[in-house]
Scaffold this motif. Structure first.
Motif: not given
Length: 99
Positions: A92-99, A80-82
């Motif tokens: 790495e966090i892939p583009e387009g990921c959201v919480i 939740k903190d990103g």
């Protein structure tokens, strides 16, 4: 318990909030009492970065007949903190990921 026989699938998703809402709308949420982390609502899903489902259905089937019963642990790529969830296999966090 339904899932005590052990086998389950773990998967990571890019949008835990909307995916969980779809599961709620389909009426197939599942909480496995074996585990401490139990997601009974969206707040717990966001805090725990995961939820479970055991009944696999065709979302287009109005009767929602169970196709397969196999526990899925559905995890968020992000906390939740990103930041990246600790057990996520991505570097790495892939583009387009959201919480």
């Amino acid at each position: 318990y339904l899932s005590n026989y052990g086998p389950h699938i773990s998967m990571y998703i890019s949008d835990v909030r909307s995916t969980y809402q779809r599961i709620v709308d389909l009426g197939i949420t599942y909480v496995n009492p074996r585990f401490k982390r139990r997601a009974y609502d969206i707040d717990e899903v966001i805090n725990d970065c995961m939820f479970r489902v055991i009944d696999i259905v065709d979302p287009d089937d109005e009767g929602k007949e169970v196709i397969l019963r196999l526990e899925h642990e559905v995890r968020s790529v992000m906390k939740k903190d990103g930041s990246l969830y600790k057990s996520c296999p991505f570097v790495e966090i892939p583009e387009g990921c959201v919480i």
